[in-house]
Design a protein around this motif. Sequence first.
Motif, PDB file in Angstrom:
ATOM      1  N   ASN A   6       6.512  -5.046  -7.988  1.00 58.62           N
ATOM      2  CA  ASN A   6       5.021  -4.800  -8.044  1.00 58.62           C
ATOM      3  C   ASN A   6       4.589  -6.312  -7.736  1.00 58.62           C
ATOM      4  O   ASN A   6       3.550  -6.446  -6.890  1.00 58.62           O
ATOM      5  N   SER A  10       2.167  -7.637  -4.505  1.00 54.87           N
ATOM      6  CA  SER A  10       0.907  -8.346  -4.964  1.00 54.87           C
ATOM      7  C   SER A  10       0.758  -9.487  -4.305  1.00 54.87           C
ATOM      8  O   SER A  10      -0.108  -9.968  -3.728  1.00 54.87           O
ATOM      9  N   TYR A  31      -3.644  -0.075  -6.859  1.00 52.99           N
ATOM     10  CA  TYR A  31      -2.468   0.328  -7.389  1.00 52.99           C
ATOM     11  C   TYR A  31      -1.581  -0.771  -7.874  1.00 52.99           C
ATOM     12  O   TYR A  31      -1.212  -0.844  -9.093  1.00 52.99           O
ATOM     13  N   TYR A  32      -1.479  -2.081  -7.247  1.00 52.75           N
ATOM     14  CA  TYR A  32      -0.577  -3.052  -7.704  1.00 52.75           C
ATOM     15  C   TYR A  32      -1.348  -4.147  -8.627  1.00 52.75           C
ATOM     16  O   TYR A  32      -0.610  -4.864  -9.562  1.00 52.75           O
ATOM     17  N   ASN A  33      -2.583  -4.389  -8.272  1.00 49.97           N
ATOM     18  CA  ASN A  33      -3.086  -5.553  -9.039  1.00 49.97           C
ATOM     19  C   ASN A  33      -4.275  -4.833 -10.248  1.00 49.97           C
ATOM     20  O   ASN A  33      -4.261  -5.481 -11.500  1.00 49.97           O
ATOM     21  N   ASP A  35      -3.418  -1.763 -11.465  1.00 47.12           N
ATOM     22  CA  ASP A  35      -2.287  -0.738 -12.079  1.00 47.12           C
ATOM     23  C   ASP A  35      -2.881   0.540 -12.473  1.00 47.12           C
ATOM     24  O   ASP A  35      -2.881   1.143 -13.496  1.00 47.12           O
ATOM     25  N   GLU A  60       2.145  -0.876   2.814  1.00 46.10           N
ATOM     26  CA  GLU A  60       3.442  -1.484   2.268  1.00 46.10           C
ATOM     27  C   GLU A  60       4.625  -1.982   3.397  1.00 46.10           C
ATOM     28  O   GLU A  60       4.828  -2.976   3.685  1.00 46.10           O
TER      29      GLU A  60
END
Length: 124
Positions: A6, A10, A31-33, A35, A60
């Motif tokens: 993660n 980020s 999604y990553y920052n 959540d 990605e």
Amino acid sequence: MDIEKNLEFSVLLDYYSDMLTEKQRDVIDLYYNEDLSLSEIAEHENITRQGVRDSIKRGEQTMLELEEKLHLAEKSRKYYEIIGEVGKLAADIKAECAHCGFPKGIVKRAEYLVSLAEENKDLF
């Protein structure tokens, strides 16, 4: 999903977000920052859960390829390590000067190195 992965994405998003499509950038950020789950992102973006997953995977892959070629995140990490080490060494030199009567020239240079390290630690 593990925390290291993660964090890696980020960080890569900070460097390479402008190279992604707007949709990829948005879903990866959510999604990553933020959540959010794939389902939450799908609802937010008004696309399918599979569409969210595909967009994240393509984004990605793009970021990993860019990092492999440009190494911006890696160079930044190394910079932070070096600037931290310079600051630590300068502080050590200054502290050791106590044993030799604080020679002004050495102390001034050590103080300058400490200030340089401190002032530039957030450069990237």
